[in-house]
Enzyme design. Structure first.
Site, mmCIF file in Angstrom:
data_model
loop_
_atom_site.group_PDB
_atom_site.id
_atom_site.type_symbol
_atom_site.label_atom_id
_atom_site.label_comp_id
_atom_site.label_asym_id
_atom_site.label_seq_id
_atom_site.Cartn_x
_atom_site.Cartn_y
_atom_site.Cartn_z
ATOM 1 N N ASP A 10 0.865 -1.126 -0.059
ATOM 2 C CA ASP A 10 -0.034 -0.086 -0.018
ATOM 3 C C ASP A 10 0.896 1.186 0.067
ATOM 4 O O ASP A 10 1.167 1.968 0.948
ATOM 5 C CB ASP A 10 -1.086 0.027 1.071
ATOM 6 C CG ASP A 10 -0.222 -0.155 2.577
ATOM 7 O OD1 ASP A 10 1.020 -0.590 2.560
ATOM 8 O OD2 ASP A 10 -0.932 0.400 3.741
ATOM 9 N N ASP A 15 6.713 1.109 2.054
ATOM 10 C CA ASP A 15 6.640 0.406 1.044
ATOM 11 C C ASP A 15 7.888 0.522 0.053
ATOM 12 O O ASP A 15 8.200 -0.198 -0.442
ATOM 13 C CB ASP A 15 5.324 0.475 0.580
ATOM 14 C CG ASP A 15 4.233 0.157 1.704
ATOM 15 O OD1 ASP A 15 3.570 -0.593 1.512
ATOM 16 O OD2 ASP A 15 4.140 1.142 2.444
ATOM 17 N N VAL A 129 3.011 -6.322 2.839
ATOM 18 C CA VAL A 129 3.290 -5.174 3.649
ATOM 19 C C VAL A 129 2.086 -4.035 3.972
ATOM 20 O O VAL A 129 2.682 -3.045 4.463
ATOM 21 C CB VAL A 129 4.719 -4.858 3.269
ATOM 22 C CG1 VAL A 129 5.846 -5.745 3.538
ATOM 23 C CG2 VAL A 129 4.625 -3.922 1.925
ATOM 24 N N HIS A 246 9.299 0.322 8.420
ATOM 25 C CA HIS A 246 8.665 -1.095 8.767
ATOM 26 C C HIS A 246 8.874 -2.037 7.593
ATOM 27 O O HIS A 246 9.523 -3.185 7.919
ATOM 28 C CB HIS A 246 7.093 -0.905 9.137
ATOM 29 C CG HIS A 246 6.806 0.178 10.271
ATOM 30 N ND1 HIS A 246 7.195 0.000 11.606
ATOM 31 C CD2 HIS A 246 6.240 1.280 10.029
ATOM 32 C CE1 HIS A 246 6.698 1.087 12.212
ATOM 33 N NE2 HIS A 246 6.284 1.914 11.310
ATOM 34 N N ASP A 247 8.431 -1.765 6.847
ATOM 35 C CA ASP A 247 8.293 -2.872 5.489
ATOM 36 C C ASP A 247 9.748 -3.302 5.119
ATOM 37 O O ASP A 247 9.739 -4.453 4.424
ATOM 38 C CB ASP A 247 7.550 -2.149 4.232
ATOM 39 C CG ASP A 247 6.091 -1.779 4.677
ATOM 40 O OD1 ASP A 247 5.528 -2.328 5.847
ATOM 41 O OD2 ASP A 247 5.427 -0.903 3.881
#
Length: 323
Positions: A10, A15, A129, A246-247
């Protein structure tokens, strides 16, 4: 032989870094990217994904647009997590790189995933993710497609650390019914990378400066994306001058599993309680009789992650026009 990977994204800023890592690492064969509603609406996640791949010279990787809403809920609030395009928005509607030259495929994400997994002659790794709407829809069409997946690596959830509510992390909260389907689907190997791990692998402004200095498209892009995240967090929930990405922890794990440390646990998702909907319920009890279904990351190595980003993003020879 390189590992065949499909990313389901997303695409906001984290990402974008994960896409670049998977598209450029020599040990990974990124065979497709599917998009889903999440950090930003589907139109933007798809546009941002195309921007990233064009920017790093990987327009050959096909992009497929997926679900624009959760599989069961009609009231997904885009502004629940933060005010869009404000100073505390770590993503923004559009990534700060040129508009895409390439276009998405006519085939939808779910159709692509079903056809690709059904025809696979070697295992494929799925790395979702974002919200798990696309993956759950694929499983609803053909539950046996889990057999074509050697591992599914999910960024989402939290045990001691959450974000969108006091109980839930955004990706799982955004489509809890989908997430619960995925956790109960019986994948041969499911690795979950929650906020508990990603908040231990913060990327610093110093690393961004080194990425920027490389003058490669990936280095410059990563520096821009991560710097926006650092500006948004601004020391409020993390150390000043650093932020989680994060991803990319998930894609880094594919090539260096030791970047995270995991525990084997049973994980389910709350889909009913008003207070805890979207919570990843991880059975950490000693002597639990529930059969584990996931390897859950509770630790991550920030130095190794930074080294991997620098190694992959600053050594790329292909350059594009930087604006």
């Amino acid at each position: 032989m390189s590992r065949k990977v499909i990313l389901d994204v997303d695409t906001g800023t984290d990402d974008a870094v994960a896409i670049m890592f998977a598209a450029l690492h020599p040990d990974l064969d990124l065979i497709g990217v599917t998009t889903v509603n999440g950090n930003v609406p589907l139109e933007n996640t798809t546009d941002n994904t195309l921007r990233v791949l064009d920017w790093i010279g990987r327009s050959d990787v096909p992009v497929f647009a997926g679900l624009a809403r959760p599989i069961a809920r009609l009231d997904f609030p885009f502004d629940k997590h933060f005010e869009r395009d404000s100073g505390n928005d770590p993503h923004g509607s559009a990534l700060p790189i040129p508009e895409p030259r390439s276009t998405r495929q006519d085939t939808g994400a779910v159709e692509f995933l079903v056809e690709t997994l059904r025809s696979a002659t070697e295992p494929i790794t799925l790395v979702p993710v974002g919200p798990l709407s696309n993956i759950a829809t694929v499983l609803a069409i053909d539950p046996a497609l889990t057999d074509a997946v050697d591992e599914i690596v999910i960024m989402g959830g939290g045990h001691a650390v959450t974000n969108v509510t006091a109980s839930a992390e955004f990706n799982i909260w955004a489509d809890p019914e989908a997430a619960n389907m995925v956790f109960s689907a019986g994948f041969r190997r499911l690795t979950l990378v929650p906020l508990d791990a990603t908040y231990q692998a913060l990327v610093t402004r110093d690393t961004c400066a080194r990425l920027e200095k490389s003058a490669t498209p990936a280095g410059i892009g990563a520096a821009r994306f991560i710097s926006r995240r650092i500006d948004a967090y601004d020391g409020t929930v993390t150390t000043a001058g650093a932020a989680p990405v994060h991803d990319v922890v998930c894609t880094a794990y594919l090539v260096r599993p030791e970047v995270i440390t995991t525990r084997r646990l049973h994980v389910t998702v709350d889909t009913t309680s008003p207070l805890t909907v979207g919570r990843t319920v991880m059975d950490t009890r000693l002597g639990s009789t529930q059969e584990p279904n996931a390897d859950v990351a509770f630790g991550a190595d920030p130095r190794l992650l930074a080294d991997l980003l620098l190694d992959v993003f600053t050594s790329v020879i292909v350059r594009t026009e930087i604006t």
